[in-house]
Design a protein around this motif. Sequence first.
Motif, PDB file in Angstrom:
ATOM      1  N   VAL A   9     -27.682 -24.056 -10.986  1.00  0.00           N
ATOM      2  CA  VAL A   9     -28.192 -25.455 -11.121  1.00  0.00           C
ATOM      3  C   VAL A   9     -27.076 -26.724 -10.781  1.00  0.00           C
ATOM      4  O   VAL A   9     -27.576 -27.918 -10.722  1.00  0.00           O
ATOM      5  N   SER A  10     -25.820 -26.134 -10.414  1.00  0.00           N
ATOM      6  CA  SER A  10     -24.829 -27.023  -9.731  1.00  0.00           C
ATOM      7  C   SER A  10     -24.492 -27.945 -10.775  1.00  0.00           C
ATOM      8  O   SER A  10     -24.008 -29.198 -10.522  1.00  0.00           O
ATOM      9  N   GLN A  11     -24.698 -27.647 -12.159  1.00  0.00           N
ATOM     10  CA  GLN A  11     -24.120 -28.589 -13.168  1.00  0.00           C
ATOM     11  C   GLN A  11     -24.080 -27.800 -14.236  1.00  0.00           C
ATOM     12  O   GLN A  11     -24.616 -26.747 -14.536  1.00  0.00           O
ATOM     13  N   LYS A  12     -23.010 -28.155 -15.061  1.00  0.00           N
ATOM     14  CA  LYS A  12     -22.629 -27.322 -16.327  1.00  0.00           C
ATOM     15  C   LYS A  12     -23.598 -27.742 -17.501  1.00  0.00           C
ATOM     16  O   LYS A  12     -23.984 -28.963 -17.642  1.00  0.00           O
ATOM     17  N   ILE A  13     -24.327 -26.933 -18.109  1.00  0.00           N
ATOM     18  CA  ILE A  13     -25.410 -27.375 -18.955  1.00  0.00           C
ATOM     19  C   ILE A  13     -24.869 -27.053 -20.337  1.00  0.00           C
ATOM     20  O   ILE A  13     -24.298 -25.920 -20.837  1.00  0.00           O
ATOM     21  N   SER A  14     -24.808 -28.302 -21.126  1.00  0.00           N
ATOM     22  CA  SER A  14     -24.597 -28.292 -22.488  1.00  0.00           C
ATOM     23  C   SER A  14     -25.495 -27.997 -23.612  1.00  0.00           C
ATOM     24  O   SER A  14     -25.452 -27.189 -24.561  1.00  0.00           O
ATOM     25  N   LYS A  15     -26.491 -28.338 -23.217  1.00  0.00           N
ATOM     26  CA  LYS A  15     -27.906 -28.090 -24.087  1.00  0.00           C
ATOM     27  C   LYS A  15     -29.248 -27.931 -23.317  1.00  0.00           C
ATOM     28  O   LYS A  15     -29.408 -28.308 -22.318  1.00  0.00           O
ATOM     29  N   THR A  16     -29.996 -26.800 -24.019  1.00  0.00           N
ATOM     30  CA  THR A  16     -31.179 -26.710 -23.655  1.00  0.00           C
ATOM     31  C   THR A  16     -32.289 -26.352 -24.795  1.00  0.00           C
ATOM     32  O   THR A  16     -32.068 -25.949 -25.644  1.00  0.00           O
ATOM     33  N   SER A 354     -25.663 -23.026 -25.136  1.00  0.00           N
ATOM     34  CA  SER A 354     -27.071 -23.642 -25.916  1.00  0.00           C
ATOM     35  C   SER A 354     -27.962 -22.465 -25.523  1.00  0.00           C
ATOM     36  O   SER A 354     -27.864 -21.759 -24.387  1.00  0.00           O
ATOM     37  N   LEU A 355     -28.785 -22.355 -26.497  1.00  0.00           N
ATOM     38  CA  LEU A 355     -30.111 -21.517 -26.270  1.00  0.00           C
ATOM     39  C   LEU A 355     -31.065 -22.027 -26.999  1.00  0.00           C
ATOM     40  O   LEU A 355     -31.073 -22.981 -28.062  1.00  0.00           O
ATOM     41  N   ASP A 356     -32.319 -21.663 -26.902  1.00  0.00           N
ATOM     42  CA  ASP A 356     -33.514 -21.876 -27.549  1.00  0.00           C
ATOM     43  C   ASP A 356     -34.319 -20.885 -27.269  1.00  0.00           C
ATOM     44  O   ASP A 356     -34.616 -20.407 -26.363  1.00  0.00           O
ATOM     45  N   VAL A 357     -35.187 -20.744 -28.556  1.00  0.00           N
ATOM     46  CA  VAL A 357     -36.322 -19.593 -28.543  1.00  0.00           C
ATOM     47  C   VAL A 357     -37.754 -20.415 -28.954  1.00  0.00           C
ATOM     48  O   VAL A 357     -37.528 -20.940 -29.760  1.00  0.00           O
ATOM     49  N   LEU A 358     -38.653 -19.944 -28.273  1.00  0.00           N
ATOM     50  CA  LEU A 358     -39.926 -20.138 -28.649  1.00  0.00           C
ATOM     51  C   LEU A 358     -41.151 -19.193 -28.294  1.00  0.00           C
ATOM     52  O   LEU A 358     -41.178 -18.997 -27.049  1.00  0.00           O
ATOM     53  N   GLY A 365     -28.168 -22.106 -21.377  1.00  0.00           N
ATOM     54  CA  GLY A 365     -27.545 -22.725 -20.432  1.00  0.00           C
ATOM     55  C   GLY A 365     -25.900 -22.750 -20.776  1.00  0.00           C
ATOM     56  O   GLY A 365     -25.405 -22.455 -21.657  1.00  0.00           O
ATOM     57  N   THR A 366     -25.324 -22.371 -19.438  1.00  0.00           N
ATOM     58  CA  THR A 366     -23.978 -22.143 -19.523  1.00  0.00           C
ATOM     59  C   THR A 366     -23.029 -22.976 -18.590  1.00  0.00           C
ATOM     60  O   THR A 366     -23.455 -24.001 -17.765  1.00  0.00           O
ATOM     61  N   ASP A 367     -21.618 -22.711 -18.764  1.00  0.00           N
ATOM     62  CA  ASP A 367     -20.681 -23.564 -18.035  1.00  0.00           C
ATOM     63  C   ASP A 367     -20.556 -22.771 -16.680  1.00  0.00           C
ATOM     64  O   ASP A 367     -19.829 -23.440 -15.726  1.00  0.00           O
ATOM     65  N   SER A 368     -21.190 -21.772 -16.352  1.00  0.00           N
ATOM     66  CA  SER A 368     -21.135 -21.045 -14.920  1.00  0.00           C
ATOM     67  C   SER A 368     -22.297 -21.795 -14.094  1.00  0.00           C
ATOM     68  O   SER A 368     -22.635 -21.235 -13.158  1.00  0.00           O
ATOM     69  N   GLU A 369     -22.674 -22.809 -14.653  1.00  0.00           N
ATOM     70  CA  GLU A 369     -23.827 -23.699 -13.955  1.00  0.00           C
ATOM     71  C   GLU A 369     -25.203 -23.086 -13.813  1.00  0.00           C
ATOM     72  O   GLU A 369     -25.661 -23.150 -12.648  1.00  0.00           O
ATOM     73  N   ALA A 370     -25.431 -22.138 -14.720  1.00  0.00           N
ATOM     74  CA  ALA A 370     -26.511 -21.184 -14.542  1.00  0.00           C
ATOM     75  C   ALA A 370     -27.327 -21.532 -15.744  1.00  0.00           C
ATOM     76  O   ALA A 370     -26.833 -21.800 -16.721  1.00  0.00           O
TER      77      ALA A 370
END
Length: 379
Positions: A9-16, A354-358, A365-370
């Motif tokens: 996603v071309s951005q580091k994901i901190s929260k999801t 970050s992770l979430d379950v439902l 989400g990761t620092d590898s931009e994925a």
Amino acid sequence: MEEIYAKFVSQKISKTRWRPVPSGSLQTAETFATGSWDNEENRVLLWSIGDLGNLDSDGGFEGDHQVLCGSRHYGDVMDLQFFDQERIVAASSTGCVTVFLHHPNNQTLSVSQQWTTAHYHTGPGSPSCSSAPCTGVVCNSPEIVTVGEDGRINLFRVDHKEAVRTIDNADSSTLHAVTFLRTPEILTVNSIGQLKIWDFRQQGNEPSQILSLTGDRVPLHCVDRHPNQQHVVATGGQDGMLSIWDVRQTMLVSLLKAHEAEMWEVHFHPSNPDHLFTCSEDGSLWHWDASTDVPEKSSLFHQGGRNSTFLSHSISNQANVHQSLISSWLSTDPARDRIEITSLLPNRTLSVNSLDVLGPCLVCGTDSEAIYVTRQLFS
């Protein structure tokens, strides 16, 4: 478990976070939000997961995660929580707390409420009001609680311009995360390894209870409360250990050797809380299964996909408590039982933030931009 699908996603994901499904609804999770950090322009985005798992004619996946809408976010997104179906609360490294409103008719995200100086440093050595990162948010409609690097706790109502209650010097160290125990009570974790319980019915600035590991000052980064048993709490911190607490007994129940670096998030499964999920700076994402039907609970731990060792010690004696009332996380005797641990990511990556379950769905989400998504957690 079915395949877990990656999207770059071309951005580091901190929260999801998954958007909650209406109570009583048979819907499964279809929409999630992400927040980014350490990018030139950070964003809060809303995604649809589409129909994962069906190949199209080009060999790609039909209905790959698609951005529904988004909004610019000033500063790093430090935390992200859905307030309800339409509103998302974002915590910023600038000390600002923003409520975004989703408009499904035209797929836009607008700012509906903002507290720009929710967290700030004061006193000697700091400018008259220098911003402090807002590190954690928890929502329990109509209330929003925020904590920050400034050691401050704010209680907001979503339709109020000013804080309903502020505990200015709640902590002399950084507060890293917060969760509701029950409606008037919250629990915070801090950078010197303490859990503190706060009761908003009390007028003072003192916690009603403090828990900590004896002699330990390891920073705690994350906390989650068991969805059915409010006295059972899981924490994770800088040493990667998973800790299970019983706040009624003011004691640590189990200390489980887990990740090789900081644990950033821990989440009980909201409807199947014998299952717990953790993610770490070391690039791993783990599923912990403490359900009683794990077959042949003879070995202490069974672990899938990683050559690590797992240690545990049970600290409390549960002999006098009626066994049927005890959460599996409290009744696990490591000498007798085992917890099954599965690594969910096929390869180590950069930090999983970050992770979430439902339901049967997981997103991380990761620092590898994925972003990684699975809709088949328990298959």
